[in-house]
Scaffold this motif. Sequence first.
Motif, PDB file in Angstrom:
ATOM      1  N   PRO A  80      -0.465   6.133   8.124  1.00  0.00           N
ATOM      2  CA  PRO A  80       0.656   5.256   7.754  1.00  0.00           C
ATOM      3  C   PRO A  80       0.293   3.774   7.924  1.00  0.00           C
ATOM      4  O   PRO A  80       0.749   2.936   7.144  1.00  0.00           O
ATOM      5  CB  PRO A  80       1.769   5.654   8.729  1.00  0.00           C
ATOM      6  N   THR A  81      -0.539   3.447   8.904  1.00  0.00           N
ATOM      7  CA  THR A  81      -0.946   2.062   9.115  1.00  0.00           C
ATOM      8  C   THR A  81      -1.783   1.551   7.952  1.00  0.00           C
ATOM      9  O   THR A  81      -1.552   0.445   7.440  1.00  0.00           O
ATOM     10  CB  THR A  81      -1.732   1.928  10.439  1.00  0.00           C
ATOM     11  N   ALA A  82      -2.747   2.350   7.489  1.00  0.00           N
ATOM     12  CA  ALA A  82      -3.577   1.961   6.349  1.00  0.00           C
ATOM     13  C   ALA A  82      -2.728   1.818   5.093  1.00  0.00           C
ATOM     14  O   ALA A  82      -2.900   0.862   4.319  1.00  0.00           O
ATOM     15  CB  ALA A  82      -4.692   2.983   6.122  1.00  0.00           C
ATOM     16  N   VAL A  83      -1.805   2.746   4.888  1.00  0.00           N
ATOM     17  CA  VAL A  83      -0.927   2.704   3.715  1.00  0.00           C
ATOM     18  C   VAL A  83      -0.099   1.420   3.714  1.00  0.00           C
ATOM     19  O   VAL A  83      -0.003   0.727   2.699  1.00  0.00           O
ATOM     20  CB  VAL A  83      -0.031   3.962   3.663  1.00  0.00           C
ATOM     21  N   ALA A  84       0.507   1.092   4.850  1.00  0.00           N
ATOM     22  CA  ALA A  84       1.343  -0.107   4.931  1.00  0.00           C
ATOM     23  C   ALA A  84       0.522  -1.374   4.687  1.00  0.00           C
ATOM     24  O   ALA A  84       0.962  -2.284   3.968  1.00  0.00           O
ATOM     25  CB  ALA A  84       2.041  -0.176   6.287  1.00  0.00           C
ATOM     26  N   ALA A  85      -0.685  -1.451   5.263  1.00  0.00           N
ATOM     27  CA  ALA A  85      -1.531  -2.633   5.088  1.00  0.00           C
ATOM     28  C   ALA A  85      -1.973  -2.776   3.635  1.00  0.00           C
ATOM     29  O   ALA A  85      -1.942  -3.881   3.072  1.00  0.00           O
ATOM     30  CB  ALA A  85      -2.748  -2.556   6.018  1.00  0.00           C
ATOM     31  N   ALA A  86      -2.375  -1.689   3.009  1.00  0.00           N
ATOM     32  CA  ALA A  86      -2.799  -1.734   1.607  1.00  0.00           C
ATOM     33  C   ALA A  86      -1.632  -2.122   0.703  1.00  0.00           C
ATOM     34  O   ALA A  86      -1.796  -2.904  -0.247  1.00  0.00           O
ATOM     35  CB  ALA A  86      -3.379  -0.384   1.188  1.00  0.00           C
ATOM     36  N   GLN A  87      -0.446  -1.593   0.982  1.00  0.00           N
ATOM     37  CA  GLN A  87       0.725  -1.918   0.162  1.00  0.00           C
ATOM     38  C   GLN A  87       1.086  -3.397   0.287  1.00  0.00           C
ATOM     39  O   GLN A  87       1.429  -4.044  -0.703  1.00  0.00           O
ATOM     40  CB  GLN A  87       1.922  -1.050   0.564  1.00  0.00           C
ATOM     41  N   ARG A  88       0.980  -3.945   1.499  1.00  0.00           N
ATOM     42  CA  ARG A  88       1.249  -5.379   1.702  1.00  0.00           C
ATOM     43  C   ARG A  88       0.323  -6.233   0.847  1.00  0.00           C
ATOM     44  O   ARG A  88       0.748  -7.192   0.200  1.00  0.00           O
ATOM     45  CB  ARG A  88       1.050  -5.727   3.183  1.00  0.00           C
ATOM     46  N   ARG A  89      -0.978  -5.881   0.842  1.00  0.00           N
ATOM     47  CA  ARG A  89      -1.936  -6.645   0.037  1.00  0.00           C
ATOM     48  C   ARG A  89      -1.628  -6.521  -1.452  1.00  0.00           C
ATOM     49  O   ARG A  89      -1.695  -7.504  -2.190  1.00  0.00           O
ATOM     50  CB  ARG A  89      -3.359  -6.192   0.337  1.00  0.00           C
ATOM     51  N   ALA A  90      -1.302  -5.319  -1.906  1.00  0.00           N
ATOM     52  CA  ALA A  90      -0.991  -5.127  -3.328  1.00  0.00           C
ATOM     53  C   ALA A  90       0.222  -5.956  -3.737  1.00  0.00           C
ATOM     54  O   ALA A  90       0.235  -6.571  -4.811  1.00  0.00           O
ATOM     55  CB  ALA A  90      -0.745  -3.641  -3.614  1.00  0.00           C
ATOM     56  N   ARG A  91       1.245  -5.979  -2.871  1.00  0.00           N
ATOM     57  CA  ARG A  91       2.438  -6.798  -3.173  1.00  0.00           C
ATOM     58  C   ARG A  91       2.080  -8.275  -3.220  1.00  0.00           C
ATOM     59  O   ARG A  91       2.492  -8.995  -4.129  1.00  0.00           O
ATOM     60  CB  ARG A  91       3.527  -6.562  -2.136  1.00  0.00           C
ATOM     61  N   GLU A  92       1.316  -8.716  -2.243  1.00  0.00           N
ATOM     62  CA  GLU A  92       0.961 -10.134  -2.185  1.00  0.00           C
ATOM     63  C   GLU A  92       0.159 -10.566  -3.406  1.00  0.00           C
ATOM     64  O   GLU A  92       0.346 -11.657  -3.928  1.00  0.00           O
ATOM     65  CB  GLU A  92       0.186 -10.451  -0.905  1.00  0.00           C
ATOM     66  N   LEU A  93      -0.740  -9.710  -3.872  1.00  0.00           N
ATOM     67  CA  LEU A  93      -1.570 -10.038  -5.036  1.00  0.00           C
ATOM     68  C   LEU A  93      -0.935  -9.608  -6.354  1.00  0.00           C
ATOM     69  O   LEU A  93      -1.520  -9.804  -7.418  1.00  0.00           O
ATOM     70  CB  LEU A  93      -2.960  -9.422  -4.872  1.00  0.00           C
ATOM     71  N   GLU A  94       0.258  -9.020  -6.265  1.00  0.00           N
ATOM     72  CA  GLU A  94       1.026  -8.610  -7.448  1.00  0.00           C
ATOM     73  C   GLU A  94       0.209  -7.726  -8.392  1.00  0.00           C
ATOM     74  O   GLU A  94       0.121  -7.972  -9.587  1.00  0.00           O
ATOM     75  CB  GLU A  94       1.583  -9.831  -8.175  1.00  0.00           C
ATOM     76  N   VAL A  95      -0.410  -6.683  -7.817  1.00  0.00           N
ATOM     77  CA  VAL A  95      -1.151  -5.705  -8.621  1.00  0.00           C
ATOM     78  C   VAL A  95      -0.378  -4.387  -8.636  1.00  0.00           C
ATOM     79  O   VAL A  95       0.351  -4.079  -7.694  1.00  0.00           O
ATOM     80  CB  VAL A  95      -2.590  -5.490  -8.093  1.00  0.00           C
ATOM     81  N   PRO A  96      -0.526  -3.598  -9.695  1.00  0.00           N
ATOM     82  CA  PRO A  96       0.219  -2.339  -9.818  1.00  0.00           C
ATOM     83  C   PRO A  96      -0.396  -1.184  -9.013  1.00  0.00           C
ATOM     84  O   PRO A  96      -0.820  -0.172  -9.557  1.00  0.00           O
ATOM     85  CB  PRO A  96       0.196  -2.063 -11.322  1.00  0.00           C
ATOM     86  N   CYS A  97      -0.460  -1.390  -7.701  1.00  0.00           N
ATOM     87  CA  CYS A  97      -0.954  -0.362  -6.787  1.00  0.00           C
ATOM     88  C   CYS A  97       0.179   0.023  -5.849  1.00  0.00           C
ATOM     89  O   CYS A  97       0.880  -0.851  -5.332  1.00  0.00           O
ATOM     90  CB  CYS A  97      -2.121  -0.875  -5.953  1.00  0.00           C
ATOM     91  N   THR A  98       0.361   1.317  -5.653  1.00  0.00           N
ATOM     92  CA  THR A  98       1.318   1.812  -4.674  1.00  0.00           C
ATOM     93  C   THR A  98       0.590   2.781  -3.761  1.00  0.00           C
ATOM     94  O   THR A  98      -0.447   3.341  -4.129  1.00  0.00           O
ATOM     95  CB  THR A  98       2.517   2.517  -5.347  1.00  0.00           C
TER      96      THR A  98
END
Length: 149
Positions: A80-98
Motif C-alpha cells: 500500500p505504501t508503494a501504491v500511494a507513493a506512485a499514485q502521488r507522483r502520477a497525479r503530480e505529473l498529470e499522467v494517466p497512471c493509476t
Amino acid sequence: MSDHEHARAAWDEASHKHVREDAQLLDEARTARLFPIEEELLAPLVPGAAVVHPQSGHGIDDHALIRLGAASVLGLDYSPTAVAAAQRRARELEVPCTYEVAELPRTGIPGGTRISSTRARAPCRGWRTSPPGRERCAGSGRGPVLRVE
C-alpha cells in the motif's frame, strides 16, 4: 501473524524508501525511459494500449510506458505504501497512471505453484538454478524477473 502477513508487512516497510526518495523519483519520472531492448520489444505493442504492470513498485517504468505511447497504465503492487507513493507522483505529473494494491495470482499449475515478480539488477540473460528449484536471473543491472515457485 501468518507468514503471508509478515511478508506483506516487510514489503510495505521496504517500500517506505519510495516515500523517502520521493523528490528524486519525481525527477526520474519526468524523463524515465525503458532500456533500449525493452523499448524495441514493446514499441509495436504499447502505443494506444491500456497496460497492466504487475509489481510496479515506485511506478517509474509506468511513466516510461506512457512516454512510449501507452494510453494508460494500471500499476499493481503488494505494498500500500508503494501504491500511494506512485499514485502521488502520477497525479503530480498529470499522467494517466493509476495504482492498486494486488497480489499475483496462483498459476493453476498443480502443487500450488505461484508466480512472483521482482526487480533484478539487469535484464535477465538466462536462468541459473542453485540450489535446484531456486531459479534466479543471471545478469547485472536492473530489469523485471518472473519466477515460478
